[in-house]
Scaffold this active site. Structure first.
Site, PDB file in Angstrom:
ATOM      1  N   THR A  59       0.836  -1.206   0.000  1.00 49.12           N
ATOM      2  CA  THR A  59       0.000   0.000   0.000  1.00 49.12           C
ATOM      3  C   THR A  59       0.875   1.262   0.000  1.00 49.12           C
ATOM      4  OG1 THR A  59      -0.113  -0.304   2.390  1.00 49.12           O
ATOM      5  CG2 THR A  59      -2.038  -0.990   1.116  1.00 49.12           C
ATOM      6  N   GLY A  76      12.679 -11.008   4.679  1.00 49.37           N
ATOM      7  CA  GLY A  76      11.564 -10.071   4.576  1.00 49.37           C
ATOM      8  C   GLY A  76      11.463  -9.161   5.783  1.00 49.37           C
ATOM      9  N   SER A 136      13.480  -6.502   6.162  1.00 52.24           N
ATOM     10  CA  SER A 136      13.959  -5.183   5.794  1.00 52.24           C
ATOM     11  C   SER A 136      15.412  -4.918   6.199  1.00 52.24           C
ATOM     12  CB  SER A 136      13.029  -4.152   6.441  1.00 52.24           C
ATOM     13  OG  SER A 136      13.104  -2.974   5.786  1.00 52.24           O
ATOM     14  N   GLU A 153      17.778   3.606  -2.280  1.00 52.76           N
ATOM     15  CA  GLU A 153      17.303   2.289  -2.732  1.00 52.76           C
ATOM     16  C   GLU A 153      16.707   2.388  -4.140  1.00 52.76           C
ATOM     17  OE1 GLU A 153      16.037  -0.228   0.151  1.00 52.76           O
ATOM     18  OE2 GLU A 153      14.856  -1.532  -1.141  1.00 52.76           O
ATOM     19  N   ASP A 175       9.659   0.923   4.823  1.00 54.42           N
ATOM     20  CA  ASP A 175      10.717   0.265   5.598  1.00 54.42           C
ATOM     21  C   ASP A 175      11.659   1.284   6.245  1.00 54.42           C
ATOM     22  OD1 ASP A 175       9.468  -1.923   4.566  1.00 54.42           O
ATOM     23  OD2 ASP A 175      11.081  -2.481   3.192  1.00 54.42           O
TER      24      ASP A 175
HETATM   25  C1  GAF Z   1       9.066  -4.027   0.602  1.00 54.53           C
HETATM   26  C2  GAF Z   1       9.220  -2.585   0.168  1.00 54.53           C
HETATM   27  F1  GAF Z   1      10.496  -2.141   0.392  1.00 54.53           F
HETATM   28  C3  GAF Z   1       8.231  -1.681   0.897  1.00 54.53           C
HETATM   29  O1  GAF Z   1       8.316  -0.368   0.396  1.00 54.53           O
HETATM   30  C4  GAF Z   1       6.803  -2.224   0.770  1.00 54.53           C
HETATM   31  O2  GAF Z   1       6.268  -1.945  -0.503  1.00 54.53           O
HETATM   32  C5  GAF Z   1       6.751  -3.712   1.093  1.00 54.53           C
HETATM   33  O3  GAF Z   1       7.713  -4.451   0.364  1.00 54.53           O
HETATM   34  C6  GAF Z   1       5.389  -4.314   0.791  1.00 54.53           C
HETATM   35  O4  GAF Z   1       4.429  -3.751   1.615  1.00 54.53           O
HETATM   36  O5  GAF Z   1       9.397  -4.205   1.937  1.00 54.53           O
END
Ligand code: GAF
Length: 390
Positions: free
Chosen positions: A47, A135, A137, A171, A183
């Site tokens: 989102t 996942g 981050s 990024e 993130d």
């Molecule tokens: C990854 C992306 F880096 C975020 O910006 C986000 O879009 C996420 O996927 C999905 O919600 O972590």
């Protein structure tokens, strides 16, 4: 049979390890040691780049950077988890000019300088207790730890939301991943005991109380063992599909569409499904915030369940291990579970009763019956955002 429970090292222990490595590699004391945490996301997936709402929280596990200024205008970047060193003269940095893992920290120095901040050379020693590719981050955590380190070393007066935007620019433009702002915002802006409600259009943020232990509950992450990479093109494809769906609805972005029934106006069934996920997950974020503000954490269970179904069936980014783990977590007594993050690999987040073995055992048994290696479990108390450790 149980999976492996991961107990994080204390942040101070990782910081001391990084400082010691700095002394070994550079024969000098670091100017300081900074950390930036990984993140979990309670709800609101894919989102952020649709200008909608997200509700992440910071993890205990983080990336740590021991750093010191250099007078030669170069970045010397080393990591205890990667091959190196990578040495880059700052003056040669261009979008896309550094590739591989060093693109994340180098991209941050580039983005700070592009924004007019007088950041000079630095030696950076990176260390982490955050699993990579799970996942959680880890890439944004490298960016954010570098950002707070360089901003402090060079006394750059820049707000945390602006640092998040610059880290995201690194990024997007140095690494080449069209990710959203979730993130980096989570890593820099979260508060302990809270999730972060972020309006990804306005940039407005609000801490939302999130204290599972007080409710007799626990937020449990399951590293499903399937690895993911945002750089593989599938994330970018979803983003392009969302933009097409918004255009088909005559909207600036899917954030502007509240009624899922409007997806019937989209002729392409794939685009209609993508839009339905984003529209309904935006609604779920706001419903989750209302529940948390009302002290009803258990009420999040059905929202997590519905979000997983939407990510699996409409957005089509879930993966077999996530589907099995989410289903088993609920069958074993969990209140709700869903895949988390960019998709196609990584972790599941489950809301489970505190100290309950049922969900862990059910997940481990479901894995074992398929002959899969045991999953790893990470308890995830909502923690504080980036800061200085030494
Ligand atoms: C990854 C992306 F880096 C975020 O910006 C986000 O879009 C996420 O996927 C999905 O919600 O972590």
């Amino acid at each position: 049979m149980k999976g492996n429970e991961v107990s994080p090292l204390s942040r101070t222990a990782v910081a001391e390890r990084a400082a010691e490595q700095f002394r070994v590699w550079h024969g000098a004391e670091p100017g300081g040691v900074w950390y930036a945490p990984g993140r979990a996301n309670l709800i609101g997936e894919h989102t952020d780049y649709n200008e909608g709402w997200v509700l992440p929280f910071a993890l205990d596990q983080s990336v740590v950077v021991a750093a010191r200024r250099r007078g030669d205008g170069a970045l010397d970047i080393r990591s205890r988890q990667a091959e190196g060193p990578v040495t880059v003269p700052l003056a040669t940095l261009r979008a896309g000019s550094v590739t591989g893992w060093a693109a994340y920290p180098a991209g941050v120095a580039w983005a700070l300088r592009e924004a007019g901040h007088a950041v000079g050379g630095a030696s950076l020693v990176i260390d982490s207790d955050l699993p990579q590719g799970a996942g959680l981050s880890s890439s944004a955590a490298i960016e954010c730890a570098t950002a707070v380190a360089l901003a402090t070393l060079y006394q750059v007066g820049v707000s945390r939301p602006e640092l998040a935007r610059l880290a995201r620019r690194a990024e997007n433009e140095m690494v080449g991943v069209p990710s959203g702002i979730m993130d980096q915002s989570a890593s820099l802006l979260c508060e302990a005991g809270h999730a972060l409600l972020l309006d990804c259009r306005s940039g407005d943020t609000a801490p939302v109380p999130l204290d599972p232990a007080a409710a007799g509950l626990e937020l449990l992450l399951v590293d499903t063992g399937a690895r993911h990479a945002l750089t593989d093109g599938r994330y970018a494809l979803r983003r392009a599909e969302c933009e097409q769906a918004a255009r088909a609805l005559g909207a600036r972005s899917l954030r502007d569409v509240d009624d899922p029934a409007r997806t019937a106006e989209i002729a392409d069934p794939v685009l209609a499904r993508r839009a339905r996920h984003v529209i309904t997950d935006n609604c779920r974020v706001r419903a989750a915030v209302d529940l948390l503000n009302a002290g009803d954490l258990a009420g999040l269970g059905p929202l997590l369940h519905a979000s997983h179904a939407s990510l699996r069936d409409d957005f089509e980014i879930s993966w077999p291990e996530a589907n099995v783990a989410a289903e088993a977590a609920e069958a074993g007594g969990g209140l709700g579970a869903r895949m988390m993050g960019g998709g196609f690999g990584g972790s599941v987040i489950a809301l489970v009763p505190a100290d309950a073995e049922g969900p862990r055992e059910a997940i481990a048994a479901a894995y074992a019956s398929r002959g899969w290696p045991p999953p790893r479990f990470l308890p995830a108390p909502p923690s504080a955002g980036a800061g200085r450790l030494l």
